[in-house]
Design a protein around this motif. Structure first.
Motif, mmCIF file in Angstrom:
data_model
loop_
_atom_site.group_PDB
_atom_site.id
_atom_site.type_symbol
_atom_site.label_atom_id
_atom_site.label_comp_id
_atom_site.label_asym_id
_atom_site.label_seq_id
_atom_site.Cartn_x
_atom_site.Cartn_y
_atom_site.Cartn_z
ATOM 1 N N MET A 162 -22.426 -15.336 11.296
ATOM 2 C CA MET A 162 -22.030 -15.697 10.289
ATOM 3 C C MET A 162 -22.600 -14.985 9.073
ATOM 4 S SD MET A 162 -22.623 -19.806 10.953
ATOM 5 C CE MET A 162 -22.188 -20.350 9.419
ATOM 6 N N ARG A 163 -23.704 -14.426 9.111
ATOM 7 C CA ARG A 163 -24.396 -13.750 7.740
ATOM 8 C C ARG A 163 -23.593 -12.445 7.839
ATOM 9 N NH1 ARG A 163 -29.476 -15.360 9.787
ATOM 10 N NH2 ARG A 163 -29.579 -13.387 11.061
ATOM 11 N N SER A 164 -23.229 -11.657 8.892
ATOM 12 C CA SER A 164 -22.340 -10.530 8.972
ATOM 13 C C SER A 164 -21.013 -10.764 8.403
ATOM 14 C CB SER A 164 -22.273 -10.076 10.216
ATOM 15 O OG SER A 164 -23.591 -9.728 10.948
ATOM 16 N N ALA A 165 -20.265 -12.055 8.826
ATOM 17 C CA ALA A 165 -19.188 -11.982 8.192
ATOM 18 C C ALA A 165 -19.059 -12.423 6.801
ATOM 19 C CB ALA A 165 -18.327 -13.399 9.076
ATOM 20 N N ALA A 166 -20.204 -13.175 6.411
ATOM 21 C CA ALA A 166 -20.273 -13.247 4.739
ATOM 22 C C ALA A 166 -20.573 -12.018 4.273
ATOM 23 C CB ALA A 166 -21.408 -14.418 4.512
ATOM 24 N N SER A 167 -21.332 -11.206 4.571
ATOM 25 C CA SER A 167 -21.508 -9.745 3.918
ATOM 26 C C SER A 167 -20.411 -9.132 4.019
ATOM 27 C CB SER A 167 -22.882 -8.979 4.848
ATOM 28 O OG SER A 167 -23.864 -9.823 4.810
ATOM 29 N N ALA A 168 -19.737 -9.225 4.997
ATOM 30 C CA ALA A 168 -18.333 -8.396 4.912
ATOM 31 C C ALA A 168 -17.282 -9.127 3.815
ATOM 32 C CB ALA A 168 -17.783 -8.454 6.310
ATOM 33 N N ALA A 169 -17.323 -10.322 3.911
ATOM 34 C CA ALA A 169 -16.399 -10.939 2.949
ATOM 35 C C ALA A 169 -16.640 -10.548 1.339
ATOM 36 C CB ALA A 169 -16.472 -12.566 2.990
ATOM 37 N N VAL A 170 -18.150 -10.626 1.134
ATOM 38 C CA VAL A 170 -18.755 -10.104 -0.145
ATOM 39 C C VAL A 170 -18.328 -8.715 -0.412
ATOM 40 C CG1 VAL A 170 -20.784 -9.818 -1.560
ATOM 41 C CG2 VAL A 170 -20.493 -12.035 -0.195
ATOM 42 N N THR A 171 -18.556 -8.137 0.359
ATOM 43 C CA THR A 171 -18.168 -6.415 0.484
ATOM 44 C C THR A 171 -16.828 -6.056 0.056
ATOM 45 O OG1 THR A 171 -20.068 -6.009 1.888
ATOM 46 C CG2 THR A 171 -18.535 -4.036 1.424
ATOM 47 N N LEU A 172 -15.975 -6.785 0.897
ATOM 48 C CA LEU A 172 -14.568 -6.350 0.704
ATOM 49 C C LEU A 172 -13.900 -7.221 -0.481
ATOM 50 C CD1 LEU A 172 -13.479 -6.717 4.530
ATOM 51 C CD2 LEU A 172 -13.948 -4.675 3.032
ATOM 52 N N GLY A 173 -14.538 -8.457 -0.962
ATOM 53 C CA GLY A 173 -14.387 -9.107 -2.142
ATOM 54 C C GLY A 173 -14.559 -8.271 -3.380
ATOM 55 N N ALA A 174 -15.723 -7.673 -3.231
ATOM 56 C CA ALA A 174 -16.009 -6.879 -4.585
ATOM 57 C C ALA A 174 -15.267 -5.615 -4.542
ATOM 58 C CB ALA A 174 -17.422 -6.644 -4.221
ATOM 59 N N GLY A 175 -15.052 -5.032 -3.391
ATOM 60 C CA GLY A 175 -14.468 -3.689 -3.391
ATOM 61 C C GLY A 175 -12.966 -4.040 -3.810
ATOM 62 N N ALA A 176 -12.223 -5.205 -3.375
ATOM 63 C CA ALA A 176 -11.054 -5.372 -4.001
ATOM 64 C C ALA A 176 -10.832 -5.754 -5.434
ATOM 65 C CB ALA A 176 -10.430 -6.757 -3.176
ATOM 66 N N LEU A 177 -11.794 -6.183 -6.015
ATOM 67 C CA LEU A 177 -11.837 -6.760 -7.244
ATOM 68 C C LEU A 177 -12.150 -5.243 -8.027
ATOM 69 C CD1 LEU A 177 -11.832 -8.567 -9.755
ATOM 70 C CD2 LEU A 177 -14.644 -8.725 -9.093
ATOM 71 N N GLY A 178 -13.011 -4.466 -7.634
ATOM 72 C CA GLY A 178 -13.116 -3.126 -8.176
ATOM 73 C C GLY A 178 -12.012 -2.343 -7.907
ATOM 74 N N GLY A 179 -11.255 -2.359 -7.098
ATOM 75 C CA GLY A 179 -9.876 -1.521 -7.028
ATOM 76 C C GLY A 179 -8.768 -2.033 -7.755
ATOM 77 N N LEU A 180 -8.809 -3.342 -7.932
ATOM 78 C CA LEU A 180 -7.563 -4.122 -8.908
ATOM 79 C C LEU A 180 -8.294 -3.508 -10.440
ATOM 80 C CD1 LEU A 180 -5.543 -5.843 -9.537
ATOM 81 C CD2 LEU A 180 -7.288 -7.802 -9.788
ATOM 82 N N VAL A 181 -9.551 -3.641 -10.836
ATOM 83 C CA VAL A 181 -9.885 -3.302 -12.098
ATOM 84 C C VAL A 181 -9.362 -2.021 -12.413
ATOM 85 C CG1 VAL A 181 -11.708 -2.831 -13.725
ATOM 86 C CG2 VAL A 181 -11.761 -4.752 -12.307
ATOM 87 N N PHE A 182 -9.760 -0.919 -11.476
ATOM 88 C CA PHE A 182 -9.332 0.577 -11.648
ATOM 89 C C PHE A 182 -8.034 0.383 -11.680
ATOM 90 C CE2 PHE A 182 -13.073 3.487 -10.821
ATOM 91 C CZ PHE A 182 -13.962 2.596 -11.047
ATOM 92 N N ALA A 183 -7.104 -0.061 -10.805
ATOM 93 C CA ALA A 183 -5.636 0.041 -10.905
ATOM 94 C C ALA A 183 -5.239 -0.430 -12.204
ATOM 95 C CB ALA A 183 -5.053 -0.771 -9.802
ATOM 96 N N LEU A 184 -5.477 -1.590 -12.705
ATOM 97 C CA LEU A 184 -5.241 -2.228 -14.140
ATOM 98 C C LEU A 184 -5.442 -0.921 -15.096
ATOM 99 C CD1 LEU A 184 -6.013 -5.770 -13.806
ATOM 100 C CD2 LEU A 184 -3.937 -4.924 -13.604
ATOM 101 N N LEU A 185 -6.616 -0.258 -15.157
ATOM 102 C CA LEU A 185 -6.949 0.790 -15.960
ATOM 103 C C LEU A 185 -5.895 1.932 -15.932
ATOM 104 C CD1 LEU A 185 -10.937 0.601 -16.117
ATOM 105 C CD2 LEU A 185 -9.157 -0.234 -17.857
ATOM 106 N N GLY A 186 -5.269 2.102 -14.739
ATOM 107 C CA GLY A 186 -4.309 3.062 -14.576
ATOM 108 C C GLY A 186 -5.075 4.449 -13.945
ATOM 109 N N LEU A 187 -6.296 4.214 -13.284
ATOM 110 C CA LEU A 187 -6.867 5.086 -12.825
ATOM 111 C C LEU A 187 -6.261 5.774 -11.404
ATOM 112 C CD1 LEU A 187 -10.538 4.129 -13.855
ATOM 113 C CD2 LEU A 187 -9.129 5.568 -15.016
ATOM 114 N N PRO A 188 -6.292 7.172 -11.102
ATOM 115 C CA PRO A 188 -5.590 7.608 -9.895
ATOM 116 C C PRO A 188 -6.672 7.161 -8.834
ATOM 117 C CG PRO A 188 -6.557 9.399 -11.181
ATOM 118 C CD PRO A 188 -6.854 8.184 -12.040
ATOM 119 N N ALA A 189 -6.201 6.933 -7.505
ATOM 120 C CA ALA A 189 -6.818 6.686 -6.257
ATOM 121 C C ALA A 189 -7.751 5.387 -6.651
ATOM 122 C CB ALA A 189 -7.731 7.865 -5.841
ATOM 123 N N ALA A 190 -7.081 4.491 -7.395
ATOM 124 C CA ALA A 190 -7.783 3.487 -7.805
ATOM 125 C C ALA A 190 -8.522 2.383 -6.666
ATOM 126 C CB ALA A 190 -6.954 2.398 -8.695
#
Length: 357
Positions: free
Chosen positions: A8-36
């Motif tokens: 359960m801890r591993s699943a929660a860590s993975a969810a946090v990691t990928l959630g943060a990664g997706a949010l970071g990618g979205l922000v970079f994409a909205l900023l129009g950065l390459p390979a966002a």
């Protein structure tokens, strides 16, 4: 039952990691950065790691992401693509010289300017092949913390900064091209099954970058021979890019701010030396072949095979060219590094013994 809380801890860590990664990618994409989606995910996940949070990317998810990326790259490889390979030997010769130059320059900088030992500087300057380099360095007197940090910082800077620098200079190819058509579910399933089998075979044979390059090879064979025209939905690429960025970010687990302060200037200086030298050889290759400079700079970039191949793909460059050049560099390093290290350090030890006699 004791394993349940851990899972359960591993699943929660993975969810946090990928959630943060997706949010970071979205922000970079909205900023129009390459390979966002790659670079944004990487920056967000490194932030979590440096904050001391538990982050994780499950191995099975990493496997799926690499198969998706390799399969998508392979769909771009047509007979026309391979017809353009006539100039590759010239650029590969320049790449080989670039590897020698970056290692010599990085080693000289770290020993003369940063005061690192010759062993630590040598292994820290190897342009890519992180796992192989660390495994080899573990059997020497090198400081593994210095080696691992220099390698990891270089990969972070390449993934996070290279697309933006090239974009600022007008040298990006515009990102991943849209699929040429919509494939049926049956076509996609057949393509994915074949590429998964090829990825597993390559990994079992312990080929460098086996998962992503095995899937690429399987997809390339099908498309180059016209046995398949199927393409994966473009929507699958975004999660795969996020997973890739998170996988690189996980390497920063356990890195303290004091460690960063101790090593960052030396590692940054070595990185700038390596990039300057590799760019000079990319310029030479561009002059000799007439090929696109941005593509050559990315192909010569001294980073990890899987990450740099996927980054080049995300930036819109020819995946066959990218994978061939990064694989050539990886294979050359795997063969040459232990030989060069033995010759260099055996000679140094003998000279030291002669001096004391």
């Amino acid at each position: 039952m004791r394993g349940l809380p851990f899972r359960m801890r591993s699943a929660a860590s993975a969810a946090v990691t990928l959630g943060a990664g997706a949010l970071g990618g979205l922000v970079f994409a909205l900023l129009g950065l390459p390979a966002a989606w790659i670079s944004g995910s990487l920056v967000a996940c490194i932030g979590l790691a440096l904050a001391g949070m538990r982050i994780d990317v499950p191995e099975w998810l990493r496997f799926l992401a690499f198969v998706v990326l390799g399969t998508s790259m392979g769909t771009m490889l047509t007979p026309e693509t391979f017809a353009r390979a006539a100039t590759w030997p010239v650029s590969m010769a320049c790449l080989g010289a670039s590897v020698l130059g970056t290692m010599a320059g990085g080693t000289l900088f770290l020993t003369r300017m940063a005061g690192w030992s010759r062993e630590s500087a040598f292994w820290a300057s190897a342009p890519g092949a992180f796992g192989t380099v660390v495994a080899m360095a573990a059997d020497t007197n090198a400081d593994l913390r210095q080696v691992a940090f220099a390698q990891t910082l270089r990969l972070f800077l390449l993934v996070a900064a290279l697309p933006n620098v090239l974009a600022a200079l007008g040298m990006t190819a515009g990102g991943v091209p849209p699929p040429p058509h919509v494939s049926t579910l049956g076509e996609i399933v057949v393509l994915f099954v074949v590429c998964t089998a090829a990825a597993l075979l390559a990994a079992r044979l312990k080929l460098p970058g086996g998962l992503i390059l095995g899937a690429l090879a399987g997809s390339a064979v099908l498309h180059a021979t016209r046995l398949s025209t199927a393409v994966l939905p473009a929507g699958l690429l975004i999660p795969a890019f996020v997973v890739l960025g998170g996988s690189v970010g996980v390497r920063f687990i356990g890195t303290s701010l004091s460690t960063i302060r101790a090593y960052v200037l030396a590692s940054l200086g070595a990185f700038l030396v390596a990039v300057a030298i590799s760019t000079l050889f990319a310029l030479l290759a561009a002059w000799l072949t007439g090929d696109d400079l941005g593509k050559l700079v990315t192909a010569f970039a001294p980073g990890a095979l899987e990450a740099m191949t996927a980054l080049g793909f995300a930036m819109g460059y020819d995946p066959a060219f990218m994978s061939a050049h990064h694989l050539f560099r990886f294979a050359g390093l795997s063969v040459a590094l232990p030989v060069a290290a033995r010759l260099m350090f055996s000679a140094a030890e003998q000279a030291g013994r002669d001096h004391t006699q």
